[in-house]
Design an enzyme around this catalytic site. Structure first.
Site, mmCIF file in Angstrom:
data_model
loop_
_atom_site.group_PDB
_atom_site.id
_atom_site.type_symbol
_atom_site.label_atom_id
_atom_site.label_comp_id
_atom_site.label_asym_id
_atom_site.label_seq_id
_atom_site.Cartn_x
_atom_site.Cartn_y
_atom_site.Cartn_z
ATOM 1 N N CYS A 152 -7.908 2.176 -12.342
ATOM 2 C CA CYS A 152 -8.014 3.550 -11.797
ATOM 3 C C CYS A 152 -9.309 3.767 -10.580
ATOM 4 O O CYS A 152 -10.022 2.890 -11.522
ATOM 5 C CB CYS A 152 -8.255 4.970 -12.085
ATOM 6 S SG CYS A 152 -6.495 5.812 -12.346
ATOM 7 N N ARG A 161 0.326 -1.438 0.033
ATOM 8 C CA ARG A 161 0.216 -0.327 0.095
ATOM 9 C C ARG A 161 0.853 1.014 -0.079
ATOM 10 O O ARG A 161 2.079 1.315 0.363
ATOM 11 C CB ARG A 161 -1.154 0.151 1.290
ATOM 12 C CG ARG A 161 -1.882 -0.854 1.317
ATOM 13 C CD ARG A 161 -2.661 -1.292 2.447
ATOM 14 N NE ARG A 161 -1.536 -0.676 3.883
ATOM 15 C CZ ARG A 161 -1.433 -1.974 4.162
ATOM 16 N NH1 ARG A 161 -1.714 -3.158 4.602
ATOM 17 N NH2 ARG A 161 -0.835 -1.483 5.681
ATOM 18 N N ARG A 188 -2.246 6.815 8.380
ATOM 19 C CA ARG A 188 -0.970 4.999 9.209
ATOM 20 C C ARG A 188 0.134 5.274 9.764
ATOM 21 O O ARG A 188 1.195 5.486 8.648
ATOM 22 C CB ARG A 188 -1.161 4.038 8.161
ATOM 23 C CG ARG A 188 -2.087 3.317 7.315
ATOM 24 C CD ARG A 188 -2.695 2.003 8.243
ATOM 25 N NE ARG A 188 -1.813 1.444 9.341
ATOM 26 C CZ ARG A 188 -1.886 -0.364 9.002
ATOM 27 N NH1 ARG A 188 -2.467 -0.124 8.235
ATOM 28 N NH2 ARG A 188 -0.958 -0.363 9.674
ATOM 29 N N GLU A 220 -12.453 6.775 -4.513
ATOM 30 C CA GLU A 220 -12.657 6.878 -3.583
ATOM 31 C C GLU A 220 -14.226 6.738 -2.945
ATOM 32 O O GLU A 220 -14.927 8.190 -3.675
ATOM 33 C CB GLU A 220 -11.760 7.535 -2.241
ATOM 34 C CG GLU A 220 -10.016 7.105 -1.894
ATOM 35 C CD GLU A 220 -10.091 5.838 -1.688
ATOM 36 O OE1 GLU A 220 -10.789 5.432 -0.667
ATOM 37 O OE2 GLU A 220 -9.314 4.816 -1.682
ATOM 38 N N ARG A 225 -4.237 7.197 -3.584
ATOM 39 C CA ARG A 225 -3.876 5.798 -2.774
ATOM 40 C C ARG A 225 -3.488 4.430 -3.954
ATOM 41 O O ARG A 225 -3.881 4.869 -4.768
ATOM 42 C CB ARG A 225 -5.285 5.789 -1.829
ATOM 43 C CG ARG A 225 -5.471 6.558 -1.274
ATOM 44 C CD ARG A 225 -6.337 5.522 0.353
ATOM 45 N NE ARG A 225 -7.290 6.414 0.705
ATOM 46 C CZ ARG A 225 -7.337 6.838 1.542
ATOM 47 N NH1 ARG A 225 -7.347 5.530 2.682
ATOM 48 N NH2 ARG A 225 -8.422 7.705 1.981
#
Length: 122
Positions: A74, A6, A115, A77, A89
């Site tokens: 693609c 990720r 994160r 979100e 992302r």
């Protein structure tokens, strides 16, 4: 073993140059930190928040030599209330002998808040 790797980044302005530059920097670090050869990659998924409209983030990957035949897509979100704006992302599905713990996920720019336990500070 196929593992997911990720990464995420943000941009200040939705321009093709800024999005492409941010995504290229993100991909460079992911590829370098995880010793990725395009022949190891099953697919790459990009997502962007709905305020990114200037360019498909996947276009940046095509600038990397040897990545021509890697399947890339693609998507948008989901618009979660109070989510991080101007965010791109990526998820790479990579054949590797590395364990989950050895995979280096990369979070840059404003995306480090997603994160903090995995983020590279810039």
């Amino acid at each position: 073993m196929i593992r997911g790797i990720r990464g995420a980044t943000t941009v200040e302005n939705d321009t093709e140059v800024e999005v492409m530059t941010a995504v290229e920097l993100l991909l460079e670090e992911i590829i370098r930190n995880n010793d990725i050869d395009p022949e190891m990659v099953a697919s790459v998924f990009f997502s962007a928040t709905d305020d990114i409209r200037s360019v498909f983030p996947a276009k940046a990957l095509r600038k990397f030599e040897g990545w021509t035949y890697v399947p890339v897509t693609c998507m948008q979100e989901i618009p979660v209330t109070n989510s991080l704006p101007s965010c791109i992302r990526v998820m790479l599905h990579v054949e590797t002998t590395k364990s989950q713990r050895e995979i280096e996920h990369v979070y840059q720019a404003g995306a480090t808040v997603l994160r903090p336990d995995l983020s590279n500070k810039f």
